[in-house]
Design a protein around this motif. Sequence first.
Motif, PDB file in Angstrom:
ATOM      1  N   GLU A   1       0.852  -1.381  -0.015  1.00  0.00           N
ATOM      2  CA  GLU A   1      -0.072  -0.045  -0.050  1.00  0.00           C
ATOM      3  C   GLU A   1       1.024   1.153   0.007  1.00  0.00           C
ATOM      4  OE1 GLU A   1      -3.717   1.928   2.708  1.00  0.00           O
ATOM      5  OE2 GLU A   1      -2.541   0.183   3.138  1.00  0.00           O
ATOM      6  N   SER A   2       0.237   1.946  -0.720  1.00  0.00           N
ATOM      7  CA  SER A   2       1.262   3.519  -1.082  1.00  0.00           C
ATOM      8  C   SER A   2       1.766   4.187   0.264  1.00  0.00           C
ATOM      9  CB  SER A   2       0.854   4.321  -2.012  1.00  0.00           C
ATOM     10  OG  SER A   2      -0.465   4.793  -1.246  1.00  0.00           O
ATOM     11  N   ILE A   3       0.940   4.221   1.235  1.00  0.00           N
ATOM     12  CA  ILE A   3       1.353   4.835   2.270  1.00  0.00           C
ATOM     13  C   ILE A   3       2.546   4.137   3.192  1.00  0.00           C
ATOM     14  CG2 ILE A   3      -1.082   6.085   2.489  1.00  0.00           C
ATOM     15  CD1 ILE A   3      -1.834   4.078   4.902  1.00  0.00           C
ATOM     16  N   VAL A   4       2.360   3.139   2.782  1.00  0.00           N
ATOM     17  CA  VAL A   4       3.584   2.288   3.698  1.00  0.00           C
ATOM     18  C   VAL A   4       4.616   1.830   3.070  1.00  0.00           C
ATOM     19  CG1 VAL A   4       2.029   1.858   5.733  1.00  0.00           C
ATOM     20  CG2 VAL A   4       2.083   0.301   3.774  1.00  0.00           C
ATOM     21  N   ARG A   5       4.546   1.850   1.541  1.00  0.00           N
ATOM     22  CA  ARG A   5       5.490   1.495   0.744  1.00  0.00           C
ATOM     23  C   ARG A   5       6.972   1.858   1.170  1.00  0.00           C
ATOM     24  NH1 ARG A   5       3.536   3.173  -4.513  1.00  0.00           N
ATOM     25  NH2 ARG A   5       2.168   1.468  -4.335  1.00  0.00           N
TER      26      ARG A   5
END
Length: 387
Positions: free
Chosen positions: A299-303
């Motif tokens: 997921e982009s927010i934790v990538r």
Amino acid sequence: MSTKKEIRIGLIGTGLMGRTHSNGYNRIQNFFPELEYTPVLKVACSRNAEKAKAFAEQWGYESFETDWKKVIARDDIDAIDICTANDTHAEIAIAAAAAGKMILCEKPLARTLAEAQTMVDAVEKAGVKNTVWYNYRRVPAVTLAKQIVDSGKLGRIFHYRANFLQDWTISPDVPQGGAATWRLDVDAAGSGVTGDLLAHCIDTAMWINGGIKDVSAVTETFIKERVHAESGQVQKVGIDDAAIFHCHFDNGSLGLFESTRYARGHKALYTFEINGEHASIRWDLHDLNRLEYFDHSDESIVRGWRSILVTDGDQPYMKKWWIPGTSIGYEHSFIHQVADFFESLQTGKDCAPTFRDALETQKVCEAVIESANSRSWKDTGVEWTGS
């Protein structure tokens, strides 16, 4: 009373690699007790009798010798471990094969491709077990990197880049030749950083990413003359102090490799990074228990890059050691190779890299030198089978 089958070891060469290999033989009985075979340290050989005797006593060898030919001729020796300078590998290995001995040989296999081919021919004609000590394959994090690539998690591979940097030859006062600095003598070593350091990078790269098809290289010898340690005479330096090459792999990916002994501040910086369409991985010898991993599907927010501490029992080799979260070191890679070699005696499988596998690495090294000398692309002729 032990029911294990004994493999009687004759070690030739008592320098750094003789120590790492001997430590491996001494440790597998404690940490790999399930193995059917066990090493018996019969003889350590060095040209200097005092050194050979002291080494044998320190590491638990039953005897010592100063003539490697006498070691090979002994009926109570099953396996010859070659830890000598590169210029002696071929002669010792060919003689050992003719005597029907198993052979464990330090890397690189030989000084030249022609020498390496004679060694491959000898062991295959004799049908003797053989392996080459490319130990970095057996660092658990590096083995895990291969498993991840093999799983397809990275997808199509685009880039493989590696470097191996040192700084120990910067001073012009460092001699060439002799017991301590034979790696700077082209007659003893065959090449400089290409055979000594890049060979490690190349072996790991092809093991993980497949065969290297062609190379374009540059090399440099920064200090053109050095005093020879044995003659005391100033002589031309024939080895490469630094080498850089780029290449194509069989899978279509690009490779970039650099090695030097002139990178001030680096003693043994070996790193590699692999970039695929879905994910990337990278590893650093200075933090050898960690493998860094980036997965674009996160997921982009934790990538972002994650750091995997390779110490759990379900990760390569680690169930043999301590509790999760505690580390192992450089020496364990040699213990793992000893264990894998002895396991191969049980299964009948080869213990990679074999002499033939190491021949493919030798092809790349030779192509690097030829490319640099001719300032042109060179095909390697590698026939990689994935072992």
